[in-house]
Design a protein around this motif. Structure first.
Motif, PDB file in Angstrom:
ATOM      1  N   LEU A   1       0.674  -1.275   0.050  1.00 44.48           N
ATOM      2  CA  LEU A   1      -0.001  -0.048   0.046  1.00 44.48           C
ATOM      3  C   LEU A   1       0.947   1.344  -0.223  1.00 44.48           C
ATOM      4  CD1 LEU A   1      -2.864  -0.885   2.250  1.00 44.48           C
ATOM      5  CD2 LEU A   1      -2.999  -0.346   0.259  1.00 44.48           C
ATOM      6  N   LYS A   2       2.009   1.269   0.594  1.00 40.46           N
ATOM      7  CA  LYS A   2       2.896   2.293   0.913  1.00 40.46           C
ATOM      8  C   LYS A   2       3.652   2.652  -0.553  1.00 40.46           C
ATOM      9  CE  LYS A   2       6.599   4.367   3.407  1.00 40.46           C
ATOM     10  NZ  LYS A   2       7.208   4.858   2.491  1.00 40.46           N
ATOM     11  N   LEU A   3       3.928   1.358  -1.126  1.00 37.85           N
ATOM     12  CA  LEU A   3       4.761   1.627  -2.503  1.00 37.85           C
ATOM     13  C   LEU A   3       3.711   2.162  -3.498  1.00 37.85           C
ATOM     14  CD1 LEU A   3       6.737  -1.684  -2.629  1.00 37.85           C
ATOM     15  CD2 LEU A   3       7.587   0.758  -2.481  1.00 37.85           C
ATOM     16  N   SER A   4       2.297   1.583  -3.492  1.00 43.00           N
ATOM     17  CA  SER A   4       1.419   2.244  -4.393  1.00 43.00           C
ATOM     18  C   SER A   4       1.280   3.563  -4.156  1.00 43.00           C
ATOM     19  CB  SER A   4       0.139   1.111  -4.238  1.00 43.00           C
ATOM     20  OG  SER A   4      -0.813   1.616  -4.974  1.00 43.00           O
ATOM     21  N   SER A   5       1.134   3.905  -2.881  1.00 40.84           N
ATOM     22  CA  SER A   5       0.733   5.297  -2.879  1.00 40.84           C
ATOM     23  C   SER A   5       2.042   6.144  -3.212  1.00 40.84           C
ATOM     24  CB  SER A   5       0.669   5.755  -1.284  1.00 40.84           C
ATOM     25  OG  SER A   5       0.651   7.114  -0.826  1.00 40.84           O
ATOM     26  N   ASP A   6       3.232   5.761  -3.203  1.00 36.06           N
ATOM     27  CA  ASP A   6       4.325   6.332  -3.821  1.00 36.06           C
ATOM     28  C   ASP A   6       4.585   6.526  -4.979  1.00 36.06           C
ATOM     29  OD1 ASP A   6       5.156   6.897  -1.058  1.00 36.06           O
ATOM     30  OD2 ASP A   6       6.722   5.108  -0.758  1.00 36.06           O
ATOM     31  N   LYS A   7       4.078   5.465  -5.835  1.00 42.35           N
ATOM     32  CA  LYS A   7       4.276   5.345  -7.219  1.00 42.35           C
ATOM     33  C   LYS A   7       2.948   5.873  -8.015  1.00 42.35           C
ATOM     34  CE  LYS A   7       8.203   3.340  -7.307  1.00 42.35           C
ATOM     35  NZ  LYS A   7       9.368   3.774  -8.046  1.00 42.35           N
ATOM     36  N   VAL A   8       1.904   6.076  -7.650  1.00 34.98           N
ATOM     37  CA  VAL A   8       0.838   6.366  -7.957  1.00 34.98           C
ATOM     38  C   VAL A   8       0.845   7.813  -9.002  1.00 34.98           C
ATOM     39  CG1 VAL A   8      -0.249   7.986  -6.222  1.00 34.98           C
ATOM     40  CG2 VAL A   8      -1.755   6.761  -7.572  1.00 34.98           C
ATOM     41  N   ARG A   9       1.750   8.520  -8.812  1.00 36.50           N
ATOM     42  CA  ARG A   9       1.845   9.815  -9.730  1.00 36.50           C
ATOM     43  C   ARG A   9       3.048   9.599 -10.541  1.00 36.50           C
ATOM     44  NH1 ARG A   9       1.399  15.100  -5.329  1.00 36.50           N
ATOM     45  NH2 ARG A   9      -0.591  14.446  -4.718  1.00 36.50           N
ATOM     46  N   THR A  10       4.189   8.812 -10.192  1.00 41.23           N
ATOM     47  CA  THR A  10       5.294   8.750 -10.915  1.00 41.23           C
ATOM     48  C   THR A  10       4.924   7.688 -11.934  1.00 41.23           C
ATOM     49  OG1 THR A  10       6.545   7.382  -9.438  1.00 41.23           O
ATOM     50  CG2 THR A  10       6.866   9.844  -9.525  1.00 41.23           C
ATOM     51  N   ASN A  11       4.603   6.414 -11.404  1.00 40.91           N
ATOM     52  CA  ASN A  11       4.313   5.317 -12.112  1.00 40.91           C
ATOM     53  C   ASN A  11       3.181   4.645 -11.883  1.00 40.91           C
ATOM     54  OD1 ASN A  11       4.826   2.849 -13.650  1.00 40.91           O
ATOM     55  ND2 ASN A  11       6.754   2.626 -13.056  1.00 40.91           N
ATOM     56  N   PRO A  12       2.037   5.125 -12.361  1.00 42.78           N
ATOM     57  CA  PRO A  12       0.676   4.680 -12.266  1.00 42.78           C
ATOM     58  C   PRO A  12       0.514   3.082 -12.458  1.00 42.78           C
ATOM     59  CG  PRO A  12       0.459   6.484 -13.471  1.00 42.78           C
ATOM     60  CD  PRO A  12       1.870   6.273 -13.570  1.00 42.78           C
ATOM     61  N   SER A  13       1.126   2.528 -13.493  1.00 42.06           N
ATOM     62  CA  SER A  13       0.993   0.982 -13.751  1.00 42.06           C
ATOM     63  C   SER A  13       1.678   0.191 -12.663  1.00 42.06           C
ATOM     64  CB  SER A  13       1.555   0.644 -15.198  1.00 42.06           C
ATOM     65  OG  SER A  13       3.209   1.059 -15.029  1.00 42.06           O
ATOM     66  N   GLU A  14       2.918   0.494 -12.333  1.00 42.87           N
ATOM     67  CA  GLU A  14       3.606   0.010 -11.251  1.00 42.87           C
ATOM     68  C   GLU A  14       2.830   0.088  -9.896  1.00 42.87           C
ATOM     69  OE1 GLU A  14       7.841  -0.383  -9.387  1.00 42.87           O
ATOM     70  OE2 GLU A  14       7.720   1.213 -10.617  1.00 42.87           O
TER      71      GLU A  14
END
Length: 283
Positions: free
Chosen positions: A177-190
């Motif tokens: 969940l933390k990784l998804s939150s961090d990547k949501v702007r920079t890499n939405p697919s990841e």
């Protein structure tokens, strides 16, 4: 002429009463002797006391369904076994088991009646029966307890394993969940992949929680099954009932019987003697 032609032993009521009146002393003395003999006999007999006890059959009561009961052995089987061991061929004739029957009001009770020369001997006999039951049930209870504790131990170990898996999965959920939150702007697919992994871990976590809950509930039920409410060891119910007065011999009945036999025999003898004398006088 009439008295000479009548048959032997043929007398009227008035003559019969006269015969009894003439031999009243003989009748009274004979009756008294029989009464005294009956008294001597009654008081010379060994007094017998009745001792009663109710024994509960050992059983398991289901925790899930309280109406589901499993007995260590059926009451009928217990009655038969105790009767063979204690009712027939008793070593001590001073205390005898008179009856062993299934309870009329409670199907899990066995009623025992002992007749003995004293209450102490009767209680001793009942205690020997209780000791036999206790030793027999003890092994069954120990085996049952051992089996339940082994199952509890296995389930507790499995619960601990599931708890460790739960901790790992919870950590995975939080990290994804933390990784998804961090990547949501920079890499939405990841970020979507991390979110999917978090969702899968959450599903597995819920399944583990459900299984672990069932295991913990089972452990609770197993521990309850070892409580006195569900594991009934059997044995004596309340107390042994004794009687201060002996049930045998029935002195009153013996004396009354002696009185009736004595009076009846003395009257018959008096009548016979009177008839013989009357017939002799008639010739």
């Amino acid at each position: 002429m009439e008295s000479k032609t009548r048959e032997f032993g043929e007398i009227g009521l008035e003559e019969f009463l006269q015969i009894l009146f003439k031999r009243k002393k003989f009748i009274l003395i004979s009756t008294l002797l029989f009464v005294v003999g009956a008294l001597i006999y009654a008081y010379s007999m060994t007094p017998i006391y009745r001792i009663e006890a109710a024994v509960e059959v050992g059983r398991f009561i289901s925790v899930e369904v309280e109406d589901r009961v499993s007995t260590f052995e059926s009451p009928a089987s217990l009655v038969k076994r105790l009767s063979i061991l204690f009712k027939s061929g008793s070593e001590d004739s001073r205390a005898v088991v008179k009856s062993i029957l299934e309870g009329k009001k409670n199907k899990y009770l066995v009623e025992i009646v002992v007749e003995a020369e004293s209450n102490e001997l009767g209680i001793k006999k009942v205690n020997s029966i209780l000791a036999h039951l206790s030793s027999g049930y003890k092994e069954k209870i120990e085996n049952y307890t051992k089996s339940v504790n082994q199952e509890i131990s296995i389930l507790e170990k499995r619960s601990d394993e599931l708890y460790e898996e739960r901790v790992k999965l919870f950590s995975i959920v939080e990290s994804r969940l933390k990784l998804s939150s961090d990547k949501v702007r920079t890499n939405p697919s990841e970020a979507a992949i991390f979110e999917l992994q978090s969702s899968q871990a959450s599903t597995s976590l819920a399944a583990i929680e459900s299984v672990r809950f069932e295991i913990l509930s089972r452990i609770t039920d197993l521990r309850k099954s070892l409580s006195p409410k569900h594991l009934i060891a059997g044995g004596l119910v309340e107390r042994i009932v004794t009687n201060e007065r002996p049930v045998k011999p029935d002195k009153r009945s013996i004396v009354i019987l002696g009185f009736f036999i004595g009076s009846l025999l003395s009257i018959m003898i008096s009548y016979f003697m009177g008839v013989v004398n009357e017939d002799k006088n008639s010739y």
